[in-house]
Design an enzyme around this catalytic site. Structure first.
Site, PDB file in Angstrom:
ATOM      1  N   SER A 127       0.723  -1.243  -0.209  1.00 34.48           N
ATOM      2  CA  SER A 127       0.080  -0.057   0.114  1.00 34.48           C
ATOM      3  C   SER A 127       0.670   1.119  -0.094  1.00 34.48           C
ATOM      4  O   SER A 127       2.086   1.097   0.275  1.00 34.48           O
ATOM      5  CB  SER A 127      -0.804   0.033   1.133  1.00 34.48           C
ATOM      6  OG  SER A 127      -1.214   1.279   1.299  1.00 34.48           O
ATOM      7  N   TYR A 168      -1.856  -0.661  10.318  1.00 34.87           N
ATOM      8  CA  TYR A 168      -2.085  -0.802   8.981  1.00 34.87           C
ATOM      9  C   TYR A 168      -0.479  -0.721   8.090  1.00 34.87           C
ATOM     10  O   TYR A 168      -0.163  -1.411   7.458  1.00 34.87           O
ATOM     11  CB  TYR A 168      -3.170  -0.207   8.335  1.00 34.87           C
ATOM     12  CG  TYR A 168      -3.272  -0.427   7.015  1.00 34.87           C
ATOM     13  CD1 TYR A 168      -4.209  -1.702   6.285  1.00 34.87           C
ATOM     14  CD2 TYR A 168      -3.194   0.446   5.908  1.00 34.87           C
ATOM     15  CE1 TYR A 168      -4.330  -2.011   5.108  1.00 34.87           C
ATOM     16  CE2 TYR A 168      -3.341   0.058   4.569  1.00 34.87           C
ATOM     17  CZ  TYR A 168      -3.885  -0.997   4.071  1.00 34.87           C
ATOM     18  OH  TYR A 168      -4.214  -1.148   2.956  1.00 34.87           O
TER      19      TYR A 168
END
Lengths: 280, 589
Positions: free
Chosen positions: B459, B472
């Site tokens: 990501s 995350y």
């Protein structure tokens, strides 16, 4: 403006039902004549001629025809792209016919999806639309805000792996109100929309704005209200990688307290509904 | 290196004797494999055994190679006309009544082009699969068009191929090549192949190599100058053609086939990220493509090949028939990726913990071009479930060619609010899921030794600090580094590893994300709110899928997707301070 009440709506509805059937008959007749090489313009003209011959003089909007990946509105950026082009039909190509004739003052707005020869992807999408028809009716009966129903339809589409293509319509509407239109000797159209029908819609927008509702069923805040009694032309449109499928038909919403009577599809004897029944 | 279970026969023709080997049932369609230079029929051993269960496989040593005898004198004994005589003699012996399916590699392909384009073989060839060997006639025309109408690009193409053909010039010198091959080069050649071409050390080339290579020099001397100078004008293929192009070929440019359409309309094109000796390095893929093409053309009537689902994707040449496994394929980027591979003709395994969603992905994949697609249910964070999955996939569908570790979950909230349980959950799925995938499927790929590609979905958060996404971002940063390390480790085994770093993409990750430190109602509100924001950003997962396919094709290491991800990557490199300042901002939730 037509206020549909539980009582004495049958005569009124009969008029709408007749014109909707007429429009679907037109779609089936034109679809049967489509063959390789026919262009969108020709298909749109065939619809227009067919309906004119049967007494249609005014339109909510003029007939549209989309072929191939235009059924999924691939690469659509401006509304002008909705208008029929010279794209020619090829074997296996999906197509959508969309028309909104006004007949004896009653408006219909329908969408008919098909393909020239077998198209398994579109068959799948058409089958998937059944769940949307059920979901919309159920949630309208529950009097859920239109915006939330819109989001639920969206979620179902995502689960099905399809894209929401009605988002490409003006204001991203999944449905809009239709109404009776006064018959005039001269019925001009503006950018493909009948002026009389536009006037009706504009006055609804104005009234609705004051009263906190909108004749356009959109994903936006102005649709954050429970279903408004009247006739709604509902048009969920699924897209999947260059193939699109939709149906469009009238949903009757009344102010009845009986859930069954508070909302129902104007007609259950339509090509896509028959098709689902046959598949079972 | 021998062909296990092969039946051998000798075929006499034009004063020489050819050694012909046959495998498989003679009643099945006949596939004739023709070897190149400097090779013998054993170059096909791995491919042949993989085809033998379905086809009647025939291999022969080209004259002067292996255990076939050499013509006397050598000069003038290797012309394409004589090689065509040999081919006809072989197929008349092994398949007198039925046309054969021809497969050629390197010089085997060069001569097969002659077989497939001359009139006297018409009706005897049912299909032709060419790899790494152009028709000399086509090549001659290719050079002529470039010399006659030179544009900068065409000159570049000429020079490029001219440089790759250095060995052709060497082979035209008298005596020296023979001396080299019979001397030091012949001895060193197997080592050179292993080092430069990554050919596995499994006993090939055979002992006959020095004499094969010495005799085979005449293939060039007898044909190259005459054919390139005066190419035939009528070299049109009279059989359906499949062209397999290894992209890393040191001797042949891809551009050679630019004008192939003219000579072989509707040729099926395949590309392979591999070097020249694909019969040794990629037998599985070759066997699959040959089998598919042969089967399609066995079923054809009136010259129209029978077609299955048609792959229309941009990268269909590259991914056709490959096995692709995508985790988290039930929604979002995973599903879009599965569809993109399906459109490119890949066989798809859609893995998700939601069985229904995975089944749906598989079903739709079949509709848009995947020859086959399967749904598998597994939670990527569950080690045992993943091990079972890997076993099942290997047993039922084969070794995965492309693995996409996509499954992931979102977790937002400040570090101090994030509980140990929250941490475990996000690391289990986002990091351990990727580890399990790489470990199990990467191992299968490495053991097969025929290349492959692993894509890990990291990501933009992997390099973009934020006070809203500590857990995350940590998990994704780990995935990014894991991918980089793995890329280094697996490079030697021809397995590429790519990390994809998407920014804000409109998927349902927001509506399932956990928000630490808030109650259920607030969590739901934030999920809705972030879903709406992501919806407004409206970057479609299909575009990420496209970037994934491109990353595999180009073997890219780190691929930021979306403008914000690319922008953040630039800041991360050149102005990390700015990125740190942004990290302190309160997210609009």
């Amino acid at each position: 403006m037509t206020t549909v009440t539980a009582e004495g709506l049958s005569a009124e509805l009969r008029g709408f039902k007749e014109v909707q059937r007429l429009a679907y008959a037109c779609a089936e007749a034109v679809a049967a004549q489509l063959k390789p090489g026919v262009t969108e313009r020709e298909a749109a003209r065939m619809q227009r001629v067919w309906l004119r011959e049967r007494g249609v003089r005014d339109w909510f909007h003029l007939p549209f025809a989309w072929f191939g990946d235009r059924t999924a509105f691939a690469g659509f950026r401006i509304p002008l792209q909705f208008f029929p082009t010279d794209r020619a039909l090829e074997p296996g190509m999906p197509f959508i016919l969309d028309m909104a004739p006004v007949h004896r003052g009653f408006t219909a707005d329908i969408g008919y999806s098909g393909s020239l020869g077998p198209n398994p992807v579109q068959d799948r999408l058409l089958a998937d639309l059944e769940a949307h028809r059920e979901l919309i009716l159920r949630e309208v009966r529950e009097r859920r805000p239109l915006r939330e129903i819109y989001e639920d339809v969206d979620r179902l589409m995502v689960r099905q792996g399809c894209a929401n293509r009605h988002r490409a319509y003006p204001f991203g509407v999944i449905a809009h109100k239709v109404d009776r239109v006064r018959e005039r000797p001269w019925s001009p159209s503006l950018f493909g929309f009948g002026v009389q029908a536009l006037k009706g819609l504009a006055s609804d927008v104005l009234h609705g704005h004051r009263e906190g509702w909108s004749p356009l069923w959109s994903p936006y805040a102005f649709s954050d209200h429970p279903p408004r009694p009247g006739l709604w032309a509902v048009e969920p449109h699924l897209g999947f990688r260059g193939t699109g499928a939709k149906f469009e038909e009238l949903l009757v919403v009344t102010d009845s307290r009986d859930p069954e009577q508070s909302a129902f599809w104007l007609d259950d004897d339509l090509p896509h509904v028959r098709r689902w029944a046959e598949d079972k | 290196m021998s062909l296990v279970g092969a039946r051998e026969r000798r075929v006499r023709t034009g004063g020489i004797e050819l050694c012909v080997a046959e495998l498989g049932d003679e009643r099945q369609p006949t596939v004739v494999l023709v070897h190149g230079y400097p090779d013998s029929k054993e170059v096909w051993s791995e491919v042949a055994v993989r085809l033998a269960d379905r086809f009647h496989v025939v291999l022969y040593d080209v004259r002067g190679h292996g255990r076939s005898t050499a013509p006397r004198p050598l000069r003038g004994g290797f012309t394409l006309e004589k090689l065509t005589d040999d081919f006809l003699a072989v197929i008349d012996a092994v398949s007198p009544g039925e046309p054969v399916h021809l497969v050629g590699h390197d010089w085997g392909s060069v001569q097969s082009w002659e077989f497939a384009t001359v009139a006297r073989t018409e009706g005897r060839i049912a299909s032709f699969t060419s790899m790494s060997g152009p028709s000399l006639d086509h090549f001659g025309h290719w050079i002529k068009t470039r010399v006659r109408r030179p544009t900068p690009r065409r000159i570049g193409q000429l020079l490029g191929q001219g440089a790759k053909s250095w060995y052709v010039y060497m082979l035209h010198t008298p005596v020296l090549p023979e001396l080299a091959w019979r001397g030091p080069l012949g001895k060193r050649w197997p080592g050179i192949l292993q080092r430069l071409e990554k050919v596995p050390a499994d006993g090939y080339p055979t002992a006959s190599l020095p004499s094969d290579a010495a005799h085979g020099a005449w293939l060039y001397r007898d044909n190259v100058r005459s054919r390139l100078g005066r190419p035939r004008e009528d070299a049109y293929a009279h059989a359906p053609v499949q062209l397999i192009t290894p992209l890393g070929d040191a001797f042949l440019s891809e551009r050679l086939y630019d004008e192939l359409e003219k000579w072989a309309p509707n040729a099926v094109r395949r590309t392979l990220p591999a070097k020249h000796w694909i019969p040794r390095t990629r037998p599985d893929q070759l066997a699959a493509w040959i089998a598919e093409f042969v089967t399609a053309n066995e079923g054809r009537e009136n010259g129209v090949p029978a077609n299955g689902p048609v792959a229309t994707g941009r990268y269909a040449e590259r991914f056709g028939g490959q096995l692709v496994l995508v985790t988290g394929a039930g929604s979002g980027i995973g599903r879009a990726t599965a569809f993109a591979f399906a459109e490119a003709g890949a066989r798809v395994v859609a893995v998700d913990r939601d069985a229904e969603a995975a089944a749906r992905t598989a079903e739709m994949s079949r509709l848009i071009g995947a020859p086959d697609a399967w749904a598998e249910t597994a939670d990527v964070s569950d080690e045992q479930a993943m091990e079972k999955l890997a076993g099942r996939v290997a047993a039922e569908y084969g070794v995965v060619d492309v693995l996409v570790n996509n499954a992931g979950i979102g977790l937002s909230g400040s570090f101090l609010d994030t509980t140990a349980e929250d941490w475990r959950k996000v690391l289990d799925v986002n990091l351990w899921g990727v580890i399990h995938g790489c470990r199990l499927f990467g191992k299968q790929m490495a053991e097969r030794g025929q290349g492959g590609h692993i894509v890990n979905i990291a990501s933009a958060a992997a390099y973009m600090p934020s006070k809203a996404l500590p857990a995350y971002s940590t998990s994704k940063a780990a995935v990014l580094m894991l991918s980089e390390c793995l890329r280094a480790e697996l490079a030697g085994r021809d397995i590429g590893v790519s990390a994809i770093c998407p920014g804000i993409v409109n998927t349902n990750i927001t509506s399932t994300a956990r928000f630490a430190g808030v109650d259920a109602a607030e969590e739901q509100r934030r999920q809705k709110r972030s879903a709406r924001l992501y919806g407004l950003r409206n970057y479609p997962p299909e575009k990420v899928a496209e970037a994934i396919l491109r990353a595999v094709v180009r073997d890219e290491a780190v691929v930021p997707v979306t403008p914000e991800a690319r922008g953040a990557r630039l800041l991360h490199r050149f102005a990390p301070g700015a990125l740190r300042a942004i990290a302190r901002a309160e997210p609009p939730l």
